[in-house]
Design a protein around this motif. Structure first.
Motif, short mmCIF file in Angstrom:
data_model
loop_
_atom_site.label_atom_id
_atom_site.label_comp_id
_atom_site.label_asym_id
_atom_site.label_seq_id
_atom_site.Cartn_x
_atom_site.Cartn_y
_atom_site.Cartn_z
N GLU B 18 0.79 -1.24 0.00
CA GLU B 18 0.00 0.00 0.00
C GLU B 18 0.82 1.29 0.00
O GLU B 18 0.30 2.36 -0.24
CB GLU B 18 -0.97 0.03 1.18
N ALA B 129 -3.85 10.72 -0.77
CA ALA B 129 -4.36 9.38 -0.48
C ALA B 129 -5.73 9.57 0.15
O ALA B 129 -6.74 9.64 -0.55
CB ALA B 129 -3.41 8.64 0.44
N LYS B 157 -3.28 8.27 -4.98
CA LYS B 157 -3.75 6.90 -4.79
C LYS B 157 -5.25 6.93 -5.00
O LYS B 157 -6.03 7.24 -4.10
CB LYS B 157 -3.41 6.43 -3.39
N ILE B 179 -2.78 6.28 -9.29
CA ILE B 179 -2.54 4.86 -9.03
C ILE B 179 -3.89 4.17 -8.78
O ILE B 179 -4.62 4.55 -7.87
CB ILE B 179 -1.64 4.68 -7.79
#
Lengths: 190, 190
Positions: B18, B129, B157, B179
């Motif tokens: 992660e 994120a 992310k 991502i």
């Protein structure tokens, strides 16, 4: 560096007779145009050495190092970290630095991947006072069997002992502004 | 941004399925030449807005913001601070940010001198994120009655909820690499 002296006289303030506050162009708000002048000046002052990498310490040194690198053929910049994090390798060079401002010792780390044997390293930072941060960075470079080719400082408090400690190691030190005294809130250059 | 995707595939590593580690060009060692490409890309993506100031957060955002500012007419950069120090004004805008990486809440501060009413502020950072750092910076800008004209992120992310939270505020968000997944240590872009 005359432009820096003028900038300091215009924009810096003195706190408690010993702290020179340059947070409006150097270490909180950043004047990127002016940093380019600083980077160019470092390139002039260190034109006699080969530089493979620029090393600094978080946070205030990062902008200075990054802009300065542009005047050294975009060599990589590495900034030493003060806190362990998931993003930092377990394999680090590590040293301890005493901060007189914060009255405590802190760890400084660089991943072993980013300082290599034989590399010629220029250290840059915003301030030099008692020299402990610079000495810590020098120690990290030495641990890596790399070579410090110079220390470039934006503002030196000449009335403290940082210069002496660095020059005692035979390292070339260039400061762009040397403060002789901050007594009574007056900025006096050397 | 294709060049960034290639850079990530070439240089980044995945930890624990992660964490995307980009410490060899973005947040420990810094590839200044590549940051210039990133800055230029941000300038293209935000060419439709007026930017008076670039705001980021220490430490990883500083190099990105400083280099990027060069493509926005050298507007001032301000980096929010995570620790109180003698160099920070007592008068600050302050917010709290929860770090999932470090599993703790920390304070984020900007001097009231460096965010002003009506300023058009571009926020940039290395990662998005869960969006908490960006939301904290947005809160600081709002406290100053300034305006966030956009959020520019190097690596998003996409599988976490940061984008949703920022777009819910009607703010333009641009990420240079998105991502989709890091499962089984494989980097998949959206």
């Amino acid at each position: 560096m005359e432009a820096l002296k003028q900038k300091i006289l215009k924009d810096a303030t003195v706190i408690d007779g010993e702290i020179l506050k340059v947070d409006n162009f150097l270490n909180h708000q950043i004047d990127v145009d002016f940093l380019n002048k600083i980077g160019k000046e470092f390139a002039d002052r260190f034109s006699d050495v080969e530089v493979d990498k620029i090393l600094t310490i978080e946070s205030s040194g990062i902008a200075i190092a990054s802009i300065t690198a542009q005047y050294f053929n975009n060599v990589p910049v590495v900034f030493a970290k003060k806190t362990q994090s998931q993003n930092l390798d377990p394999e680090v060079f590590e040293t301890k630095v005493f901060s007189f401002t914060k009255q405590k010792e802190y760890k400084v780390m660089v991943s072993k991947k980013y300082l290599k044997e034989g590399e010629r390293v220029l250290i840059v930072d915003d301030f030099l006072a008692r020299g402990r941060a610079s000495l810590g960075l020098i120690d990290l470079v030495n641990q890596a069997s790399a070579k410090v080719v110079g220390v470039g400082i934006v503002v030196e408090k000449f009335f403290q002992d940082g210069r002496e400690l660095i020059e005692a190691k035979g390292i070339k030190l260039e400061s762009l502004a040397m403060i002789e005294s901050l007594k009574e809130g007056m900025i006096r250059f050397r």
